[in-house]
Design an enzyme around this catalytic site. Sequence first.
Site, short mmCIF file in Angstrom:
data_model
loop_
_atom_site.label_atom_id
_atom_site.label_comp_id
_atom_site.label_asym_id
_atom_site.label_seq_id
_atom_site.Cartn_x
_atom_site.Cartn_y
_atom_site.Cartn_z
N TRP A 114 0.82 -1.23 0.00
CA TRP A 114 0.00 0.00 0.00
C TRP A 114 0.85 1.27 0.00
CZ3 TRP A 114 -4.14 -1.62 4.19
CH2 TRP A 114 -5.05 -2.50 3.59
N LYS A 115 2.14 1.12 0.19
CA LYS A 115 3.04 2.30 0.20
C LYS A 115 2.50 3.34 1.20
CE LYS A 115 4.22 0.98 -4.43
NZ LYS A 115 4.78 1.29 -5.72
N HIS A 141 13.11 -2.19 -1.49
CA HIS A 141 12.19 -1.75 -2.55
C HIS A 141 12.86 -0.62 -3.34
CE1 HIS A 141 8.75 -0.05 -4.60
NE2 HIS A 141 8.12 -1.20 -4.37
N GLU A 181 11.80 2.03 -4.52
CA GLU A 181 11.49 3.41 -4.08
C GLU A 181 12.38 3.81 -2.91
OE1 GLU A 181 7.26 2.97 -3.64
OE2 GLU A 181 7.06 2.84 -5.81
N GLY A 191 1.30 -3.23 -6.26
CA GLY A 191 1.27 -1.90 -5.65
C GLY A 191 -0.06 -1.21 -5.92
N GLY A 192 -0.08 -0.34 -6.94
CA GLY A 192 -1.25 0.49 -7.24
C GLY A 192 -2.56 -0.28 -7.28
#
Length: 255
Positions: free
Chosen positions: A10-11, A95, A97, A234-235
Amino acid sequence: MRPLILVANWKMNKTIREAIDYAHRLKELLSRYDGVEVILASPFTTLRSLDEVLRGSRISLAAQNIHWEDSGPYTGEISALQVREAGCRYVLIGHSERRQHFGEGYDQVNRKIHAAIRSQLYPVVCLGETQIEREAYRTLNILGEQISKGLAGIRPEGIDKLLIAYEPVWAIGTGQTVTPKQASETHQFIRQRLSDLFGPSTAAFVKVLYGGSITSENVSPFVAEPQVDGLLVGGASLDFEEFSEIVKCTALRRS
Ligand code: PGA
């Protein structure tokens, strides 16, 4: 057949209330589908509440990050033990990011993997090449380096709890993916590297997931590949309806 694993990352999204609501619905959904295990990589603030909701279900929690030390003067950081106490069994490490926006290099990734194993958390180690590396035909060199440097000093008994997520950097959040066949070939390479480093019987326990722009539209051929043990989403995991389609497609492919 081994159950497939879906990691929902979900970041930096979802409030506690939103996360709880989603978790109740997911728990109900999973009670109707075999063959799939879900790991929610949810923000730190939601973990404790989600642990209560998810107890007794096939849904586990992952932290999205940890510090490499067990405790100490690191304002704003969180330790493996703290997230484990909050209900996590897993932690995402490396990750892209975090590599890109927070400057995490091989050394930090390696120390975090050690910290996770020390605290009995299962690391989900993310690997992947950039667009430039891919165009220069360096994908396998980069992945090999990420494996050998990331896992340096890890003993074979720490490896069998490991999950690897192959996530090409250029595929994350872009709508582009490798083909399912390319994912399978790359997973085969990752397994071979693990086998070279830790021996074939240990490497056989490691689950290798694919991640990068997976949606309900493209999920089916990926989960049909025998080398794909699951997916990191993810998204498309943010919206419950969309993610539930991914769960259903995954369960159907393996049943
Ligand atoms: P994405 O993200 O599914 O939105 O591409 C995957 C990830 O960041 O792990």
